[in-house]
Every structure is written in C-alpha cells, then in structure tokens.
Design a protein around this motif. Structure first.
Motif, PDB file in Angstrom:
ATOM      1  N   ILE A 181      45.182  37.634 -24.387  1.00 52.99           N
ATOM      2  CA  ILE A 181      45.080  39.095 -24.329  1.00 52.99           C
ATOM      3  C   ILE A 181      43.649  39.528 -24.619  1.00 52.99           C
ATOM      4  CG2 ILE A 181      45.812  41.234 -25.456  1.00 52.99           C
ATOM      5  CD1 ILE A 181      48.546  40.003 -25.883  1.00 52.99           C
ATOM      6  N   ILE A 182      42.985  38.808 -25.544  1.00 53.78           N
ATOM      7  CA  ILE A 182      41.619  39.161 -25.939  1.00 53.78           C
ATOM      8  C   ILE A 182      40.590  38.604 -24.963  1.00 53.78           C
ATOM      9  CG2 ILE A 182      39.884  38.857 -27.742  1.00 53.78           C
ATOM     10  CD1 ILE A 182      42.152  38.731 -29.774  1.00 53.78           C
ATOM     11  N   GLY A 183      40.767  37.336 -24.564  1.00 49.92           N
ATOM     12  CA  GLY A 183      39.743  36.632 -23.800  1.00 49.92           C
ATOM     13  C   GLY A 183      39.391  37.241 -22.455  1.00 49.92           C
ATOM     14  N   PRO A 184      40.368  37.474 -21.563  1.00 47.41           N
ATOM     15  CA  PRO A 184      40.015  38.018 -20.244  1.00 47.41           C
ATOM     16  C   PRO A 184      39.281  39.348 -20.276  1.00 47.41           C
ATOM     17  CG  PRO A 184      42.193  37.031 -20.176  1.00 47.41           C
ATOM     18  CD  PRO A 184      41.773  37.014 -21.613  1.00 47.41           C
ATOM     19  N   PRO A 185      39.677  40.308 -21.124  1.00 44.03           N
ATOM     20  CA  PRO A 185      38.876  41.541 -21.162  1.00 44.03           C
ATOM     21  C   PRO A 185      37.446  41.326 -21.658  1.00 44.03           C
ATOM     22  CG  PRO A 185      41.053  41.924 -22.082  1.00 44.03           C
ATOM     23  CD  PRO A 185      40.916  40.444 -21.913  1.00 44.03           C
ATOM     24  N   LEU A 186      37.221  40.276 -22.466  1.00 42.33           N
ATOM     25  CA  LEU A 186      35.871  39.979 -22.920  1.00 42.33           C
ATOM     26  C   LEU A 186      35.035  39.332 -21.821  1.00 42.33           C
ATOM     27  CD1 LEU A 186      36.244  38.500 -26.525  1.00 42.33           C
ATOM     28  CD2 LEU A 186      35.116  40.625 -25.877  1.00 42.33           C
ATOM     29  N   ALA A 187      35.701  38.569 -20.944  1.00 40.35           N
ATOM     30  CA  ALA A 187      34.977  37.768 -19.955  1.00 40.35           C
ATOM     31  C   ALA A 187      34.191  38.627 -18.978  1.00 40.35           C
ATOM     32  CB  ALA A 187      35.958  36.867 -19.203  1.00 40.35           C
ATOM     33  N   ALA A 188      34.825  39.668 -18.441  1.00 39.98           N
ATOM     34  CA  ALA A 188      34.153  40.496 -17.435  1.00 39.98           C
ATOM     35  C   ALA A 188      32.891  41.165 -17.978  1.00 39.98           C
ATOM     36  CB  ALA A 188      35.128  41.524 -16.872  1.00 39.98           C
ATOM     37  N   PRO A 189      32.928  41.831 -19.142  1.00 36.02           N
ATOM     38  CA  PRO A 189      31.682  42.422 -19.665  1.00 36.02           C
ATOM     39  C   PRO A 189      30.600  41.388 -19.933  1.00 36.02           C
ATOM     40  CG  PRO A 189      33.588  43.347 -20.789  1.00 36.02           C
ATOM     41  CD  PRO A 189      34.085  42.191 -19.972  1.00 36.02           C
ATOM     42  N   LEU A 190      31.005  40.216 -20.480  1.00 32.42           N
ATOM     43  CA  LEU A 190      30.012  39.177 -20.740  1.00 32.42           C
ATOM     44  C   LEU A 190      29.361  38.706 -19.450  1.00 32.42           C
ATOM     45  CD1 LEU A 190      31.741  36.956 -23.470  1.00 32.42           C
ATOM     46  CD2 LEU A 190      29.606  38.217 -23.713  1.00 32.42           C
ATOM     47  N   LEU A 191      30.183  38.496 -18.418  1.00 35.06           N
ATOM     48  CA  LEU A 191      29.656  37.990 -17.159  1.00 35.06           C
ATOM     49  C   LEU A 191      28.735  38.994 -16.484  1.00 35.06           C
ATOM     50  CD1 LEU A 191      29.563  35.946 -14.835  1.00 35.06           C
ATOM     51  CD2 LEU A 191      31.695  36.962 -13.966  1.00 35.06           C
ATOM     52  N   PHE A 192      29.201  40.229 -16.351  1.00 38.47           N
ATOM     53  CA  PHE A 192      28.452  41.206 -15.566  1.00 38.47           C
ATOM     54  C   PHE A 192      27.361  41.920 -16.359  1.00 38.47           C
ATOM     55  CE2 PHE A 192      32.676  41.061 -13.366  1.00 38.47           C
ATOM     56  CZ  PHE A 192      32.205  40.388 -12.242  1.00 38.47           C
ATOM     57  N   ALA A 193      27.466  41.891 -17.691  1.00 38.83           N
ATOM     58  CA  ALA A 193      26.456  42.575 -18.502  1.00 38.83           C
ATOM     59  C   ALA A 193      25.329  41.639 -18.931  1.00 38.83           C
ATOM     60  CB  ALA A 193      27.099  43.214 -19.732  1.00 38.83           C
ATOM     61  N   VAL A 194      25.693  40.417 -19.354  1.00 35.93           N
ATOM     62  CA  VAL A 194      24.656  39.509 -19.874  1.00 35.93           C
ATOM     63  C   VAL A 194      24.494  38.257 -19.042  1.00 35.93           C
ATOM     64  CG1 VAL A 194      24.936  40.359 -22.222  1.00 35.93           C
ATOM     65  CG2 VAL A 194      26.266  38.390 -21.474  1.00 35.93           C
ATOM     66  N   GLY A 195      25.421  37.967 -18.120  1.00 42.98           N
ATOM     67  CA  GLY A 195      25.246  36.830 -17.232  1.00 42.98           C
ATOM     68  C   GLY A 195      26.187  35.674 -17.519  1.00 42.98           C
ATOM     69  N   LEU A 196      26.314  34.803 -16.527  1.00 47.49           N
ATOM     70  CA  LEU A 196      27.205  33.649 -16.623  1.00 47.49           C
ATOM     71  C   LEU A 196      26.841  32.743 -17.794  1.00 47.49           C
ATOM     72  CD1 LEU A 196      29.398  31.740 -15.344  1.00 47.49           C
ATOM     73  CD2 LEU A 196      27.534  30.742 -14.002  1.00 47.49           C
ATOM     74  N   GLN A 197      25.540  32.558 -18.034  1.00 45.30           N
ATOM     75  CA  GLN A 197      25.122  31.604 -19.061  1.00 45.30           C
ATOM     76  C   GLN A 197      25.688  31.950 -20.429  1.00 45.30           C
ATOM     77  OE1 GLN A 197      23.313  33.687 -17.273  1.00 45.30           O
ATOM     78  NE2 GLN A 197      21.359  32.815 -16.582  1.00 45.30           N
ATOM     79  N   TRP A 198      25.632  33.241 -20.770  1.00 44.28           N
ATOM     80  CA  TRP A 198      26.044  33.634 -22.120  1.00 44.28           C
ATOM     81  C   TRP A 198      27.560  33.672 -22.255  1.00 44.28           C
ATOM     82  CZ3 TRP A 198      22.071  32.770 -24.821  1.00 44.28           C
ATOM     83  CH2 TRP A 198      20.800  32.975 -24.279  1.00 44.28           C
ATOM     84  N   ALA A 199      28.258  33.925 -21.160  1.00 47.15           N
ATOM     85  CA  ALA A 199      29.721  33.828 -21.209  1.00 47.15           C
ATOM     86  C   ALA A 199      30.146  32.386 -21.445  1.00 47.15           C
ATOM     87  CB  ALA A 199      30.315  34.349 -19.900  1.00 47.15           C
TER      88      ALA A 199
END
Length: 496
Positions: free
Chosen positions: A169-187
């Motif tokens: 429940i927590i992980g998927p909503p975190l993934a999109a902001p991490l990917l699109f805001a800071v990039g694949l590397q940091w996710a």
C-alpha cells in the motif's frame, strides 16, 4: 519504555520487533523497486513501442523462473547452513545487486540499446528472487525454532502478512514520485538502502539459538563474543564437523529425501492441495478483476486502484486478527472455515453490478483468505521435523507459484477465447464469461473448505503424522530459550 512494553505482546519480543522493523523497511523497498521497474520500462524505455506489454511481463516471468528453478533445491542448502548466516548473506547479495543496477542507471537511457537495459533488469530481478529462495526458508526455520506456541506462530505469521500488505500500500505510491521527481537511480537506491537496514537488524538480533545442527559432539560450541575453548575442544569440534561432512549425503539425495518425506506426509500433501485450490480463487481474481470492474461493475479504469486498496486493507485486518482467531478456535478450524467463507464471498462478489458494494465485498473476501494463509503456518510447522523444514518450504512455494501462474493463464484464456461471447441465465440471474469464471472459482474454494474439514486432523494430532525424529542435535529447537525468543517474521504466502 511503556510504549515498548505495550508493543511486546503484539510483536512477540523486543528482538522480534527489531527483526520486524528491518524486514518491514526491506518489504517497502521491494515494493518501490518492483513498481519503479514496471513504470520505467512502460513509460520510458518502451514508450510508444508495441512490445511494451511483453517487456513489462518479462519482469514477472523472471520472478517466476527464479522461484521454480532455484526454490526446490535451495531448501537443501538452507537445511545444511547456519540460518542467521544465510539471511545475512542473502541481504548482502541483494543489496550489492541493486546497488550495481543503481550505478548503471546513472548512464543516460539513450546510450544503451533497449535490449541491454531489459537484459540487465531481468538478470537483476532473477538474481534477487533467486536469493530470496534462500532467505525465505531460513526465516521460516528461524521462527520454527524460536516460537513453539501455535498462537504465537500464527501471530508472527500474521504480523508478517500485515507488513507485506502494508508495504504494497505504501510502496507503489512512493515509487512514482521518486521515479519522476528525482530519477530512476534514486528510486533504486532506496531499495539498496532497505537491504542495508535489514542486514543490520538481523546482525544485531540475538539469533544464537538457531545455529545449524552440526555433528554430534559440537554442543560445546562457544557462544558468539566469548573466548575460544581450549585447543583440545576446538580440535574435537573440527573433527566432528569433518566427520559430519564426510557422512552427509549428496545434494540430490537430500533433495529426493525431502520430496519423499513431503509425498508420504498426507497432512502436508493436504495443506499443499488446499493452497493450490485456493489459488483458483485468488489467481482468477487477480487476472480478471480489471475486466470485471470495467465490464460488470461499469466502473472507469481510474477506479480500479480502489479495489486493490480494499484488498490491501482487508489483508492487513485479516493478518492482524489471525493470531487471536487461531488462539480461539485453532489453526485447523481457521483454515477450513476461512476457505468456505472466502469461496462463498467470491461467488457473491461475482454477482455484483455496483462499485461501492463490490469494494466492500472485496475487503470482506480478503480477510478470511489472509487468516487461513496465516493459520497454515503453525499447521505446517507442527507437521515438519526440524531437519526437513527448509526443503518443505522449498517445495511448497514453487508449487503454489506454479499453480498461480497456471490459474492466471487458464482464466485469461477462458475469458478471452474459451468462453468469449458466453451468456446465459439461471433463475433470472444472467451470467457472462467473467462473472462465471469467478463464480466457479468461488465454488471450488468452498469445496476445498469441505475437503479441509475432512482431511485435516486436529492440530494436536498433526505432529503424529511425521516420522520419528532422530536424537536431538546440539542446536535443535531451542534448548536454551533466552527469554526473548525472537523469530524473523515469516509467511506462507511467500509474499503475494
């Protein structure tokens, strides 16, 4: 201190709380990692490409290949190795693998061909899940050694399932902001860091009671952190280990011995059959629920996420309640009642035409499913001697994963080809292909509950089904409980 004291009855012990925290962080990291890869492949690497869906499905296929190819033999080695060292080693390996992929992710995407990117992703996912096949049985053995009470075992399994559900429940909503805001590397780096947290949680936990049984004569092993014994004692220990290694059968013989034990134990076979049949309900639902939502419930695709959220919340509720329910009515009754209830609720769900009622029913449906999964943990532990636990888990998981895959393929084929255009009515109720498949799946789950009522003996009789165990080795089930027996959290769902 008072807050920690209130946590202890729920989390078994203070050390278990430490292990739970490490695994909870790791589970969230896994959820972020998996979601990030799917999003990145679909929206960046394969954007606008016709092969996008196949590229995404390769991630799932890599996971399944690892489970079925490595899982069965992994249990042989887990039964041989020190469980704590196995858990630490796999966390190090998984952390290094994700860190390596993170380093590669700093390369601009256009600098490498899409095939190279996909090969790196698939290889990493395959290796991560192969390592998990060693971590999961080791964790299962830890909880078996350190928690002997049936209700406590169910409670530990329930905590693990609730943690897994919460992570998704927590992980998927975190993934999109991490990917699109800071990039694949940091996710990706987030997941690497989560393995580091899990490593230190295991490293600092007192798991000395779960050392692997060696040869007779090794009971005088010194405790970690103490000075070594006298030279004669050390020499005797070395000789004992050498003799045990010389007498130990080969990997294939141990693997086949585990298969024979499993096949001859009617109690374990019954549990496996029940789980496989249960996949008929959950497998069909996971494949067809999006089509059921848009066609039968007439809901927009944007609302589909709420169905998944309802299942996640229901899973948490069922997992947290499972320990108390098992304590009240026993693991056996929880299993067969859970099967009957969930099957009936799936049939009822298949008849829904309105979205709010469907969301409510889906929440209620997943509660008994999670509870019976949790209840199976003490049943399996009661029927399995210590020396076979790793191999039993390594048979159980791949078979149930294979059943889930076949169910998904079969239900997808029936909905798309086998029953395409099917329609009918019974007593004024109209049936289409999707709701028919779900209804039949629910009826099969109900029949599995009837079978469980007849086939599963009383919990207290389950241990009698196993063969006589050899003399207790020096490091068998905890002969020296430390007052804070702290098993690593485990679950038989393997994580759904």
């Amino acid at each position: 201190m008072s807050a920690l004291g209130r946590l202890r009855p729920t989390l078994i012990s203070p050390t278990y709380t430490r292990l739970w925290f490490g695994q909870a962080v790791s589970s969230v990291g896994d959820a972020v990692f998996s979601t990030t890869l799917v999003l990145w492949v679909a929206t960046v690497l394969a954007e606008g490409k016709s092969w996008g869906p196949q590229a995404v499905s390769g991630v799932v296929l890599a996971t399944s290949v690892a489970v079925m190819a490595v899982g069965p033999l992994a249990g042989v080695f887990v039964d041989r190795w020190d469980k704590r060292a196995t858990m630490l080693g796999t966390e190090v390996l998984r952390g290094v693998l994700v860190a390596a992929l993170t380093a590669v992710a700093f390369v601009p995407v256009e600098d490498l061909p899409a095939g190279v990117w996909l090969g790196l992703i698939y290889a990493t996912v395959l290796a991560l899940n192969a390592a998990s096949q060693f971590f999961t049985p080791a964790r299962f053995a830890v909880i078996a050694d350190l928690v002997t009470d049936e209700a406590d075992r169910a409670r530990a399994a329930g905590i693990a399932q609730a943690t897994g559900q919460t992570a998704w429940i927590i992980g998927p909503p975190l993934a999109a902001p991490l990917l699109f805001a800071v990039g694949l590397q940091w996710a990706l780096a987030f997941n690497a860091l989560s393995y580091l947290v899990s490593y230190f949680a295991i490293r600092t936990a007192d798991l000395t009671p779960v050392a692997t049984a060696s040869a007779p004569g090794t009971a005088t092993d010194t405790a970690p952190g103490t000075a070594p014994a006298a030279a004669p004692a050390a020499a005797a220990k070395a000789r004992g280990k050498a003799a045990a290694a010389a007498e130990r059968p080969g990997v294939f013989r141990e693997f086949t011995a585990g298969l024979r034990f499993f096949g001859r134990n009617r109690f374990l076979v019954a549990l496996l059959l029940l789980t496989v049949i249960g996949q008929l309900g959950t497998g069909a639902l996971s494949t067809l629920n999006i089509f059921f939502a848009t066609r039968n419930l007439h809901a927009s695709a944007e609302l589909y996420g709420y169905l998944g959220m309802a299942m996640g919340i229901g899973g948490i509720a069922g997992a947290l309640a499972a320990g108390r329910v098992v304590q009240w009515i026993g693991a056996r009754r929880t299993t067969w009642i859970g099967l009957m209830a969930s099957g009936a609720l799936l049939v009822l769900y298949s008849r829904q035409t309105g979205f709010p009622a469907a969301v409510t029913l889906l929440f209620v449906f997943i509660v008994p499913i999670t509870m019976l999964n949790t209840a199976m943990a003490p049943l399996m532990l009661a029927a399995t001697p210590q020396e076979f636990r790793g191999r039993v888990v390594s048979v159980f998981y791949p078979v149930t994963r294979l059943a889930a895959m076949l169910t998904a393929v079969l239900s997808g084929w029936l909905a798309g080809s086998g029953l395409q255009g099917f329609s009918g009515s019974v007593a004024g109720l109209r049936f289409g292909p999707i709701d028919t498949i779900l209804a039949v799946s629910g009826l099969l789950v109900v029949l599995a509950g009837v079978y469980a009522r007849l086939a599963l003996p009383a919990v207290e009789a389950a241990p009698a089904a196993k063969p006589a165990e050899p003399a207790e080795p020096a490091a068998g089930p905890p002969a020296e409980p430390s007052g804070s027996a702290e098993p690593a959290e485990t679950t038989l769902e393997g994580r759904p």
